[in-house]
Each structure stands twice: as C-alpha cells, then as structure tokens.
Scaffold this active site. Structure first.
Site, PDB file in Angstrom:
ATOM      1  CE  LYS A 154     -29.216  -4.304  -4.535  1.00 31.22           C
ATOM      2  NZ  LYS A 154     -29.008  -5.289  -3.675  1.00 31.22           N
ATOM      3  CG  ASN A 155     -25.330  -4.790  -3.576  1.00 30.68           C
ATOM      4  OD1 ASN A 155     -26.628  -4.815  -3.013  1.00 30.68           O
ATOM      5  ND2 ASN A 155     -24.908  -5.472  -4.376  1.00 30.68           N
ATOM      6  CB  CYS A 214     -32.337 -12.047  -5.126  1.00 30.77           C
ATOM      7  SG  CYS A 214     -32.850 -10.516  -5.827  1.00 30.77           S
ATOM      8  NE  ARG A 251     -27.496 -14.844  -2.122  1.00 33.67           N
ATOM      9  CZ  ARG A 251     -28.180 -13.691  -2.136  1.00 33.67           C
ATOM     10  NH1 ARG A 251     -29.428 -13.544  -2.500  1.00 33.67           N
ATOM     11  NH2 ARG A 251     -27.206 -12.727  -2.088  1.00 33.67           N
ATOM     12  CG  ASP A 270     -25.186  -8.349  -8.649  1.00 33.55           C
ATOM     13  OD1 ASP A 270     -25.472  -9.306  -8.209  1.00 33.55           O
ATOM     14  OD2 ASP A 270     -24.668  -7.552  -7.699  1.00 33.55           O
ATOM     15  NE  ARG A 284     -34.933  -6.677  -2.872  1.00 37.54           N
ATOM     16  CZ  ARG A 284     -34.299  -7.605  -2.991  1.00 37.54           C
ATOM     17  NH1 ARG A 284     -34.469  -8.929  -3.586  1.00 37.54           N
ATOM     18  NH2 ARG A 284     -32.842  -7.601  -2.413  1.00 37.54           N
TER      19      ARG A 284
HETATM   20  N1  EPU Z   1     -20.982 -18.143   0.100  1.00 35.11           N
HETATM   21  C1  EPU Z   1     -20.562 -19.336   0.953  1.00 35.11           C
HETATM   22  N2  EPU Z   1     -20.775 -19.060   2.389  1.00 35.11           N
HETATM   23  C2  EPU Z   1     -20.851 -18.082   2.956  1.00 35.11           C
HETATM   24  C3  EPU Z   1     -21.092 -16.855   1.996  1.00 35.11           C
HETATM   25  C4  EPU Z   1     -21.014 -17.051   0.675  1.00 35.11           C
HETATM   26  O1  EPU Z   1     -20.599 -20.536   0.262  1.00 35.11           O
HETATM   27  O2  EPU Z   1     -20.999 -17.989   4.251  1.00 35.11           O
HETATM   28  C5  EPU Z   1     -20.699 -18.390  -1.384  1.00 35.11           C
HETATM   29  C6  EPU Z   1     -22.242 -17.871  -1.973  1.00 35.11           C
HETATM   30  O3  EPU Z   1     -23.114 -19.130  -1.971  1.00 35.11           O
HETATM   31  C7  EPU Z   1     -21.961 -17.533  -3.329  1.00 35.11           C
HETATM   32  C8  EPU Z   1     -20.707 -16.877  -3.160  1.00 35.11           C
HETATM   33  O4  EPU Z   1     -19.976 -17.421  -2.047  1.00 35.11           O
HETATM   34  O5  EPU Z   1     -21.486 -18.777  -4.158  1.00 35.11           O
HETATM   35  C9  EPU Z   1     -20.585 -15.369  -3.124  1.00 35.11           C
HETATM   36  O6  EPU Z   1     -21.560 -15.001  -1.971  1.00 35.11           O
HETATM   37  P1  EPU Z   1     -21.412 -13.834  -1.540  1.00 35.11           P
HETATM   38  O7  EPU Z   1     -21.583 -13.840   0.028  1.00 35.11           O
HETATM   39  O8  EPU Z   1     -20.326 -12.895  -2.067  1.00 35.11           O
HETATM   40  O9  EPU Z   1     -22.783 -12.812  -1.891  1.00 35.11           O
HETATM   41  P2  EPU Z   1     -23.809 -12.016  -0.940  1.00 35.11           P
HETATM   42  O10 EPU Z   1     -22.759 -11.395  -0.016  1.00 35.11           O
HETATM   43  O11 EPU Z   1     -24.630 -12.872  -0.321  1.00 35.11           O
HETATM   44  C10 EPU Z   1     -23.464  -9.963  -2.468  1.00 35.11           C
HETATM   45  C11 EPU Z   1     -24.580  -8.992  -3.092  1.00 35.11           C
HETATM   46  C12 EPU Z   1     -25.245  -9.773  -4.476  1.00 35.11           C
HETATM   47  C13 EPU Z   1     -24.113 -10.077  -5.212  1.00 35.11           C
HETATM   48  C14 EPU Z   1     -23.046 -11.039  -4.409  1.00 35.11           C
HETATM   49  C15 EPU Z   1     -21.899 -11.309  -5.409  1.00 35.11           C
HETATM   50  C16 EPU Z   1     -25.300  -7.596  -1.384  1.00 35.11           C
HETATM   51  C17 EPU Z   1     -26.177  -7.138  -0.375  1.00 35.11           C
HETATM   52  N3  EPU Z   1     -25.379  -8.618  -2.132  1.00 35.11           N
HETATM   53  O12 EPU Z   1     -24.276 -11.005  -1.967  1.00 35.11           O
HETATM   54  O13 EPU Z   1     -25.906  -8.670  -4.914  1.00 35.11           O
HETATM   55  O14 EPU Z   1     -24.844 -10.878  -6.376  1.00 35.11           O
HETATM   56  O15 EPU Z   1     -22.653 -10.488  -3.396  1.00 35.11           O
HETATM   57  O16 EPU Z   1     -21.225 -10.185  -6.010  1.00 35.11           O
HETATM   58  O17 EPU Z   1     -24.289  -6.820  -1.406  1.00 35.11           O
HETATM   59  C18 EPU Z   1     -28.071  -7.846  -6.099  1.00 35.11           C
HETATM   60  O18 EPU Z   1     -27.456  -6.598  -5.961  1.00 35.11           O
HETATM   61  O19 EPU Z   1     -28.797  -8.079  -6.875  1.00 35.11           O
HETATM   62  C19 EPU Z   1     -27.212  -8.911  -5.490  1.00 35.11           C
HETATM   63  C20 EPU Z   1     -27.880 -10.217  -5.419  1.00 35.11           C
END
Ligand code: EPU
Length: 429
Positions: free
Chosen positions: A22-23, A117, A122, A305, A397
């Site tokens: 998915k991701n 989610c 975030r 996750d 999803r």
């Molecule tokens: N963060 C910041 N600033 C930013 C971006 C992130 O402080 O500009 C923080 C977030 O608040 C968090 C940490 O950095 O504490 C990591 O967040 P990340 O950006 O890595 O997460 P994401 O890209 O929003 C993806 C996956 C999530 C998964 C997380 C962590 C996708 C579409 N989503 O989210 O997947 O939990 O990485 O591994 O790739 C899921 O599949 O159920 C899901 C939520």
C-alpha cells in the site's frame, strides 16, 4: 456501513499470498504525474486508498486503463490540472505527494491539507522546509497549500525528524530540480527504495535510497516506465503476528524476508517458530508464548504500523510486556477496544504495559483506524465468542481481501451491512 461478524477461538493455518505494498503504491501513483509518457504499473493492491489515488489522477487528466485486477496503464500526457480536489484528498494522507510531483513537472501545485488515520499530531513542517529550500514559494490559506517556483534548484537539506512522507515528497520535487540535492537524515523504508527505483526507471538520477543520505541529480524531463510494486511488508507482518496470536501455522508467500527481519526476530523472542525461505516465511506457535518488549522505530526497527497487532500478540503471552511507541504520539487507538474485550493494558504517555495471559472475550467493537482495525480482527479471532466489528471501511483502505484471506486460513468471518446484521440476529433467535 458494513460490519464483520467474526467467530472466536480460531486457529489459522495455511498459505497466504501477500499483495503489493500500500505505502509504496500510494507514493508511486502520484509520482506518475512527474512524466508525460505512458507508465505501466503492476502488483498494485486493490484497496480503497489505491482506488482513491486512481480517481485523483483521473481528475487531474490522466487516462487510465485497467490491465487486470492489479495492473494499470497510465497516460499522463494530458494531465493539465495542478489542484487535486478536496473531496478526494481529504480521504487519504498520501495525496500530499502530489505537492512534490506536480511541483517537479509544472513548478506549481495546489493541494488541500490532507486527512489520513488519526494517530495524533502529524505535522508537515519538514516537507515545507524542504520545498522552500528547493526554491518554492509556499502559502497556506483556507486549508489549501499553494506551492510555486519559477525554477527549483537543488539544495542540501537535513531533516529534523526521520519522515517517510517528507523523504518521498522531497525526492519527487528534487528529481525535477536543477542541479544536485542532498537529503540527509532521511527515512530508509523499502517503500522509499521502491519509489526511487521507479523514478530512476523514468530517467531520474537518485542514489542512496535505503540509506540515510539520498543524492539526487535533477533532470529536465522523464520517460515512461514499467514497474512492479514490492510486496506489502506490513500486510505480511500482520499475518505473521496473527499466526502466533491464534497459535496457528501460517506461511506468507511472495514476500521479501529481508523487509521482515524485525518481525521475525520479535516472533522468535516471544517463543514462536519462524522458518525463512527465499520468498516465504512460515510462523507457528507450539510452546507457550513468553512476554517480551516492543519498541517501535523507523525501518529497520519494529514498524509502528505493526504495533497494534503486536499488542494483541502480547495479550496472548502470560506475564508483563512493555510497548514503547516512538514514532507517533497517539497510536493507542485500539487500547480501549482491547480493554473492553478483557485485555489488561495500561497506557502512560508513549508506554503501554500489557499484562497478558487472560482470555479475551468477543463483543461489539469499532475499528478506530486501519492498523488498529486489523489488530482488533485478530483479537476477535482469538477471543471467546463472537464479535461484531464496525467501521471496517478503515480496514478496506489498506488490506486487499483481508477477510477472504483470513477465511482461506480457516477463519469464520461474515461481512454484513448494518441492516444485514439485524437480519442475522433475527435469524438466530
Ligand atoms: N513528522 C514531523 N514533521 C514532518 C513529518 C513527520 O514531525 O514534516 C513526524 C510525525 O509526526 C511522526 C514522525 O515524524 O511522529 C514520522 O512520520 P512520517 O512522516 O514518517 O509518517 P507518514 O509519512 O505520515 C508513513 C506511513 C504510515 C506509517 C508512518 C510511519 C504512508 C502513506 N504512511 O506516514 O502508514 O505509520 O509512515 O512509519 O506511507 C499506515 O499504513 O497505516 C500508516 C499510517
């Protein structure tokens, strides 16, 4: 609204073919907007998030032809709009990857602040910091992020936090910038490597994906490409954890075992037997499970996750286990529902204490988000009695044919609408 009726005391056994990631898919689909040439994508999971991404691309002007259940041919030559619509963007967080890809191709993007989610705050400050360093002007007004640049120019960018989303968005924008970009302290997840491989197949020059420094030499235009999405390590991990929790015997097939090493190690630690072959992993639980600790970290650590299904596994190990959630502030949405099923769990800040060993009991349960929903299905499968799980659209999803795959492993699960459930109760009386 649909519900799943899940019978407890299940013992899952058999083989399950793991779908495409998915991701990775939700990063690769928006990346298609970077080129004007045709793209062929295979092994896309048939899930709601991927369907939403396809709708966004079509809305922007990309012609898409289905080539079977999991493959698409995309023609982005006529893509003309730079503003994906709010009604679609709000459904999924990854729609913000259009910021990076549209900026790279057109020097402009207008993307509503995304949904996704609810895992606590975030922020997207690292994405915006990086776009700005590449020369984009950014304004945020009325819930809309507008980015524009006459010319993107490569830069040296150090991420303050390791973020998958920011790494992907900046890789996309920098792929079309003039000159070299160096991204430091980036995420190392396999999905990032998969996206870099796809972009490189389209003519980008990205080196170092999978390490914490990525170097990108920008190019002026991109070609077409054919790409097969990697297997979903989170789906595979979910089934591996379900095998041990239900004291079953499951082989996950068509996986990359290297991507699952943190899960394999944790399952062995807790007392499960794990056998690894080149493209499959067998998990079975024979001896009693022993308590253990789980600490979530970015890849190659234990993935956040899989913390919800990891917690369900720990409820099955007699004694005290400790979970530390290091990635998200609020990723304990499943705890209240698990407690209602009889689990003994105490959360303090980022730490959860799980006193395992007592049997869970089924009942009405609500899936609060995607991974928590999957975890609660596993809890229902291992509990005494029957459970009714609502808000299953969260699970749809991100897991392709989840309930059918579980049924093939011996679970008894029935999908009914709210109306259908009343009918079912009526029939039993
Ligand atoms: N963060 C910041 N600033 C930013 C971006 C992130 O402080 O500009 C923080 C977030 O608040 C968090 C940490 O950095 O504490 C990591 O967040 P990340 O950006 O890595 O997460 P994401 O890209 O929003 C993806 C996956 C999530 C998964 C997380 C962590 C996708 C579409 N989503 O989210 O997947 O939990 O990485 O591994 O790739 C899921 O599949 O159920 C899901 C939520």
């Amino acid at each position: 609204m649909e519900n799943l009726i899940v019978k407890g005391n299940a013992n899952l056994s058999g083989k399950v073919k793991i779908s495409g990631s998915k991701n990775a898919a939700v990063a690769i689909l928006p990346a298609v907007a970077i080129t004007a040439e045709n793209v062929y994508l295979d092994n896309l999971p048939d899930i709601t998030d991927v369907r939403t991404m396809i709708e966004i691309l079509e809305n922007l002007g990309v012609s898409i032809r289905r080539r079977g259940k999991n493959a698409l041919e995309l023609t982005p030559g006529n893509l003309s709009k730079i503003a994906p619509p709010y009604e679609l963007v709000k459904k999924m967080r990854a729609s913000y990857y259009f910021m990076g890809s549209l900026l790279a191709r057109f020097g402009r993007a207008e993307v509503p602040i995304p949904g996704g989610c609810d895992l606590g705050p975030r922020p997207i400050d690292q994405h915006l910091k990086g776009f700005s360093a590449l020369g984009a002007n950014i304004s945020i007004e009325h819930g809309m992020i507008t980015l524009s640049a006459d010319k993107l120019v490569g830069a040296h960018i150090y991420l303050d936090v390791v973020s998958i989303g920011a790494t992907i968005n900046l890789m996309l924008a920098a792929a079309g910038a003039e000159g070299r970009t160096v991204l430091e302290n980036v995420a190392k997840e396999p999905e990032i490597v998969d996206l870099a491989n796809f972009l490189n197949a389209m003519g980008a020059s990205i080196r170092g994906a999978g390490t914490d420094v990525i170097r990108i030499d920008g190019v002026r235009s991109f070609s077409g490409a054919a790409h097969t999405v990697i297997p979903d390590r989170i789906e595979a991990g979910t089934f591996m954890l379900a095998a041990a929790t239900t004291r079953g015997n499951i082989t996950v097939e068509e996986v990359i075992p290297k991507h699952l090493e943190a899960i394999t190690a944790k399952l062995r630690e807790i007392g499960a037997v794990v056998e690894v072959e080149p493209e499959k992993i067998n998990v079975k639980a024979i001896d009693p499970l022993v308590p253990t600790d789980i600490k979530t970290f970015p890849y190659p650590g234990f993935p956040t996750d899989l913390q919800p299904p990891g917690m369900v596994l720990l409820t099955a190990a007699e004694g005290l286990s400790v979970i530390t959630e290091n990635v998200f502030d609020g990723r304990y949405n499943h705890v209240d529902e698990l407690k209602r099923m009889g689990a003994l769990i105490k959360v303090e800040g980022r730490t959860a204490l799980v006193e395992g060993g007592s049997r869970l009991s089924g009942g009405p349960i609500t899936a609060p988000d995607l991974r928590s929903g999957a975890a609660l299905i596993i809890a229902a499968l291992t509990a005494d009695g029957e459970s009714r799980i609502s808000a299953v659209e969260h699970i749809d999803r991100g897991y392709e044919n989840f309930e059918q795959k579980l049924i093939n492993l011996g679970a008894s699960i029935q999908r009914v609408s709210e109306k259908g459930y009343k009918q079912l109760s009526y029939n039993r009386e």
